[in-house]
Design an enzyme around this catalytic site. Sequence first.
Site: not given
Ligand code: ZN
Length: 399
Positions: A78, A80, A111, A145-146, A173, A371
């Site tokens: 992804h 984003d 990520d 995706e997030e 992922e 994150h």
């Molecule tokens: Zn991710």
Amino acid sequence: MADDYQKNEAVANFIEYLKIPSVQPNINYDDCVKFLKRQAAELDMEFRVYEVVKLKPIVVLTWVGQQPSEPTILLNSHMDVVPVFENSWTYPPFSAHIDENGKIFARGSQDMKCVGIQYLEAIRKLKAAGVQLKRTLHVSFVPDEEIGGVDGMKKFVHTQDFKNLNVGFAMDEGMANPGEEFILFNGERSIWHIHIHCSGQPGHGSLLLPNTAGEKLRYIIDKFMDMREEQKRILESDPKLTIGDVTTINLTQLQGGVQSNVVPEKLTVVFDIRLAVTVDHEKFEEQIKQWFKEAGEGITYEFEQKNDPVECTKLDATNPYWVAFKAAADDMNLKLDCRIFPGGTDSRYVRKVGIPALGFSPMNHTPVLLHDHDEFLSVDIFLKGIDIYTKLIPAVANV
Ligand code: ZN
């Protein structure tokens, strides 16, 4: 040292991608698309952009295999990344600063912009070595995706465009691991977000009225919390279990009441539940409906989110892609730790339409910082990951 690293083409591409602030919410993906278009041209790959939802591009780079009618391999990532609290970062989160220890600091370094670039850099190496693959490779870069992938992978898998890709196996992922093992995910729990409304007799706060919303709410919270305790005990009793193996329950919101001396006519509680892959969904819902009945009259509920069960990808001889993946991993002496993903990724949508999918980000000896503030990936691990994909990709593409 940082200068040396930046002379490396793969690292330079990674840094350039990390510097694009494709951060939630309301992302303008134009710069990601432009960057990927240039990569496709350099790698001599076909380039397509699908827009299932306006301004939410799904970018697919394709390397056509020698047997293009065979089911293909999808390498997904992804574009984003999640928001940042910039003041808590040592270096600006979109600077992709490389420190003296060779750590690249950036939102998305783990990520999962790393994996997107690693796929492409592995392909660059394979092409440079004159390798030709049996199956076609599609490298997809998806939006949002997030925020649940609702306007990205979730819709894309149901389009004719996706069906035309003829995907037989997908990779997506995983997660970093501080230890020697590489964590591999073959399934995900189902997310249920439930709102439960308890109504009852309103009145003066000085009385002991029967049939109040608070009594019912207490009963329901007790039931869910008892179940939470039980799952906690199961998790703690067996060191082999990880959080993805049990059902998690958390009370996340409480609403209701008007003032402190008025018994309210309604109180609402919200639970975030992640059902273990072994849970029978129908039985589970029957169970909670039974609790509501026991709690008394006037209880209603609705789901903000309720994922259907999705079958895990098989890690046995019936899945030839897994057999090839495992053999290549063994060849490289990679230690794999197979788990159920604790959260949700786009893999669930791919598995939902019957395609086997593995979650794998080649990041061992790396703290889990997705994150988090100061998310980083060391250059060495990033480059090793490219080498790993140069072995894994041909293995699954030549099945
Ligand atoms: Zn991710």
